[in-house]
Write an enzyme that holds these catalytic residues in place. Structure first.
Site, PDB file in Angstrom:
ATOM      1  N   TYR A 103     -22.616 -32.136 -34.284  1.00 39.90           N
ATOM      2  CA  TYR A 103     -22.225 -32.120 -32.857  1.00 39.90           C
ATOM      3  C   TYR A 103     -22.503 -33.480 -32.218  1.00 39.90           C
ATOM      4  CZ  TYR A 103     -22.683 -31.304 -27.844  1.00 39.90           C
ATOM      5  OH  TYR A 103     -22.573 -31.413 -26.489  1.00 39.90           O
ATOM      6  N   SER A 132     -23.544 -36.701 -24.544  1.00 41.72           N
ATOM      7  CA  SER A 132     -24.786 -35.921 -24.544  1.00 41.72           C
ATOM      8  C   SER A 132     -25.967 -36.795 -24.935  1.00 41.72           C
ATOM      9  CB  SER A 132     -24.641 -34.778 -25.549  1.00 41.72           C
ATOM     10  OG  SER A 132     -25.879 -34.208 -25.808  1.00 41.72           O
ATOM     11  N   LYS A 156     -19.957 -36.629 -30.574  1.00 40.58           N
ATOM     12  CA  LYS A 156     -20.069 -37.258 -29.248  1.00 40.58           C
ATOM     13  C   LYS A 156     -20.119 -38.772 -29.389  1.00 40.58           C
ATOM     14  CE  LYS A 156     -19.900 -33.629 -26.766  1.00 40.58           C
ATOM     15  NZ  LYS A 156     -18.715 -33.422 -25.914  1.00 40.58           N
TER      16      LYS A 156
HETATM   17  P1  NAD Z   1     -18.283 -24.729 -22.183  1.00 39.79           P
HETATM   18  O1  NAD Z   1     -18.115 -24.207 -23.562  1.00 39.79           O
HETATM   19  O2  NAD Z   1     -18.693 -23.793 -21.124  1.00 39.79           O
HETATM   20  O3  NAD Z   1     -16.926 -25.463 -21.719  1.00 39.79           O
HETATM   21  C1  NAD Z   1     -16.067 -26.108 -22.627  1.00 39.79           C
HETATM   22  C2  NAD Z   1     -14.647 -25.636 -22.297  1.00 39.79           C
HETATM   23  O4  NAD Z   1     -13.731 -26.276 -23.196  1.00 39.79           O
HETATM   24  C3  NAD Z   1     -14.469 -24.131 -22.493  1.00 39.79           C
HETATM   25  O5  NAD Z   1     -13.862 -23.595 -21.323  1.00 39.79           O
HETATM   26  C4  NAD Z   1     -13.567 -23.996 -23.708  1.00 39.79           C
HETATM   27  O6  NAD Z   1     -12.712 -22.872 -23.605  1.00 39.79           O
HETATM   28  C5  NAD Z   1     -12.815 -25.306 -23.675  1.00 39.79           C
HETATM   29  N1  NAD Z   1     -12.378 -25.783 -25.002  1.00 39.79           N
HETATM   30  C6  NAD Z   1     -13.121 -25.869 -26.141  1.00 39.79           C
HETATM   31  N2  NAD Z   1     -12.373 -26.378 -27.145  1.00 39.79           N
HETATM   32  C7  NAD Z   1     -11.143 -26.633 -26.619  1.00 39.79           C
HETATM   33  C8  NAD Z   1      -9.930 -27.151 -27.151  1.00 39.79           C
HETATM   34  N3  NAD Z   1      -9.853 -27.505 -28.436  1.00 39.79           N
HETATM   35  N4  NAD Z   1      -8.855 -27.277 -26.335  1.00 39.79           N
HETATM   36  C9  NAD Z   1      -8.928 -26.890 -25.036  1.00 39.79           C
HETATM   37  N5  NAD Z   1     -10.046 -26.386 -24.473  1.00 39.79           N
HETATM   38  C10 NAD Z   1     -11.135 -26.257 -25.262  1.00 39.79           C
HETATM   39  O7  NAD Z   1     -19.297 -25.948 -22.289  1.00 39.79           O
HETATM   40  P2  NAD Z   1     -20.019 -26.775 -21.136  1.00 39.79           P
HETATM   41  O8  NAD Z   1     -21.466 -26.467 -21.208  1.00 39.79           O
HETATM   42  O9  NAD Z   1     -19.302 -26.624 -19.861  1.00 39.79           O
HETATM   43  O10 NAD Z   1     -19.839 -28.239 -21.716  1.00 39.79           O
HETATM   44  C11 NAD Z   1     -18.766 -29.088 -21.326  1.00 39.79           C
HETATM   45  C12 NAD Z   1     -18.836 -30.363 -22.116  1.00 39.79           C
HETATM   46  O11 NAD Z   1     -20.109 -30.982 -21.911  1.00 39.79           O
HETATM   47  C13 NAD Z   1     -18.705 -30.188 -23.639  1.00 39.79           C
HETATM   48  O12 NAD Z   1     -17.946 -31.253 -24.153  1.00 39.79           O
HETATM   49  C14 NAD Z   1     -20.132 -30.264 -24.118  1.00 39.79           C
HETATM   50  O13 NAD Z   1     -20.217 -30.730 -25.446  1.00 39.79           O
HETATM   51  C15 NAD Z   1     -20.728 -31.268 -23.144  1.00 39.79           C
HETATM   52  N6  NAD Z   1     -22.191 -31.147 -22.998  1.00 39.79           N
HETATM   53  C16 NAD Z   1     -22.716 -29.923 -22.646  1.00 39.79           C
HETATM   54  C17 NAD Z   1     -24.096 -29.794 -22.539  1.00 39.79           C
HETATM   55  C18 NAD Z   1     -24.719 -28.457 -22.199  1.00 39.79           C
HETATM   56  O14 NAD Z   1     -25.914 -28.274 -22.456  1.00 39.79           O
HETATM   57  N7  NAD Z   1     -23.987 -27.508 -21.616  1.00 39.79           N
HETATM   58  C19 NAD Z   1     -24.930 -30.908 -22.766  1.00 39.79           C
HETATM   59  C20 NAD Z   1     -24.340 -32.127 -23.088  1.00 39.79           C
HETATM   60  C21 NAD Z   1     -22.955 -32.230 -23.199  1.00 39.79           C
END
Ligand code: NAD
Ligand code: UDP
Length: 335
Positions: free
Chosen positions: A148, A124, A152
């Site tokens: 958080y 991120s 990362k």
């Molecule tokens: P999201 O919460 O929609 O998806 C994450 C998925 O991981 C979910 O389906 C959840 O059920 C699953 N999950 C969480 N913990 C888990 C575990 N311990 N074991 C198995 N599954 C698990 O989030 P997203 O927005 O799709 O983000 C995906 C990734 O991208 C994350 O790592 C997030 O930190 C990163 N990210 C997201 C953003 C954003 O703004 N959406 C920005 C930068 C980075």
């Protein structure tokens, strides 16, 4: 390629699955559904017209991972699974270190045990902390300001150490992912009150929330409101596929910004959404949210050149796809 997708039932994971399957890759989803939706997986299958395996499992559970690796025998992993709410990470830091850091270590252990040597990791832009200059390039110092962001950065550092002897890891530093699949069949479905700007605006537009609270209009930006680099989730999905294509035995560790290079302010995004919906959307200005920076914009040059990837979709594409998803699914995936 045979790709295991952790967190594939989530927002970015589900959109990436569609592109991955459409490009002819095979996928297997590993997700504990703590924030994902099984319905999203059914819809991905329809959109891509292709089946794939799914296991409900937790990345902190080494045995469950072992079973999935044995069954699917992946050549690569795209690792989305993790917790992502900044405020919650301040309140419950250990849950974040456990899920995001310890969970990633378990995943790498399983990869080692099953001779899987390629991983693309969701990092991120938050690892940069307060920008010292803009646009942010990958050489900008990293200094996360919340747990958080720390998780990362820690996983990036672990991957750096891991990616040797023929193993390769790519960390993608996402800027602000927004929008939905063009079909309106999959999109972002926050379980709670949305923390992020675009899903909040979408709920104002559909009448679920009264007005957007703009967190401060006295920043040093064009109109005083916070400026971000909004990247369409489909463009972001394609960056993962581009990254997979560049990974080989000699690749080692790489990190790329995934953004557009263009900044949009809160007021500009609200106005763009209003144009899409055909009416001005209500807002009130409240005080700044602690921890927010005035401006965060990517230099995507490295990804443009090395991954031969660039963003193709506009803020308007993001607002119209978000609205298409929100209007077709006012309650998200709930039936
Ligand atoms: P999201 O919460 O929609 O998806 C994450 C998925 O991981 C979910 O389906 C959840 O059920 C699953 N999950 C969480 N913990 C888990 C575990 N311990 N074991 C198995 N599954 C698990 O989030 P997203 O927005 O799709 O983000 C995906 C990734 O991208 C994350 O790592 C997030 O930190 C990163 N990210 C997201 C953003 C954003 O703004 N959406 C920005 C930068 C980075
Ligand atoms: N924002 C806002 N009201 C909201 C949510 C967000 O004014 O209800 C602003 C926030 O201050 C920032 C921008 O919108 O300037 C993007 O915030 P978001 O939480 O979506 O992403 P961040 O960049 O903080 O990860």
């Amino acid at each position: 390629m045979r790709v295991l997708v952790t967190g594939g039932a989530g927002y970015i994971g589900s959109h990436t699955l569609v592109e991955l399957l459409t490009e002819g890759h095979e996928a297997f989803v590993f997700d504990n559904l703590s924030n994902g939706h099984e319905e999203a997986l059914s819809r991905v299958k329809q959109l891509a017209n292709k089946d794939f395996g799914f296991v409900k499992g937790d990345i902190r559970d080494g045995e469950a991972l072992d079973k999935a690796f044995l069954e699917f025998k992946p050549e690569a992993v795209i690792h989305f699974a993790g917790l992502k709410a900044v405020g919650e990470s301040v309140e419950q830091p250990l849950a974040y270190y456990e899920n995001n850091v310890a969970g990633s270590v378990e995943l790498l252990k399983a990869m080692g045990a099953h001779d899987c040597k390629k991983i693309v990791f969701s990092s991120s832009a938050t690892v940069y902390g307060t920008p010292q200059y803009l646009p942010l390039d990958e050489d900008h110092p990293v200094s996360p300001v919340n747990p958080y962001g720390q998780t990362k950065l820690m996983v990036e550092n672990i991957l750096k150490d891991w990616a040797q002897d023929g193993r390769s890891a790519t960390a993608l530093r996402y800027f602000n992912p927004v929008g939905a699949h063009v079909s309106g069949r999959i999109g972002e479905d926050p379980h709670d009150i949305p923390n992020n700007l675009m899903p909040y605006i979408a709920q104002v537009a559909i009448g679920k929330r009264e007005a957007l609270q703009i967190f401060g209009d006295d920043y040093e930006t064009r109109d005083g409101t916070g400026e971000r680099d909004y990247i369409h989730v489909t463009d972001l999905a394609n960056a993962h596929i581009a990254a997979l294509g560049t990974m080989n035995e000699a690749a080692g560790f790489s990190v790329y910004n995934v953004g557009t290079g263009q900044g949009t302010t809160v007021k500009e995004l609200l106005a763009a959404y209003g144009e899409t919906v055909g009416q001005e959307l209500p807002f009130e200005t409240v005080q700044r949210r602690s921890g927010d920076v005035a401006s965060s914009v990517a230099s995507p040059k490295k990804a443009n050149e090395a991954l031969n990837w660039s963003a193709t979709l506009s803020v308007h594409d993001a607002t119209s796809s978000s609205w298409n998803w929100q209007a077709q699914n006012p309650d998200g995936y709930a039936q």
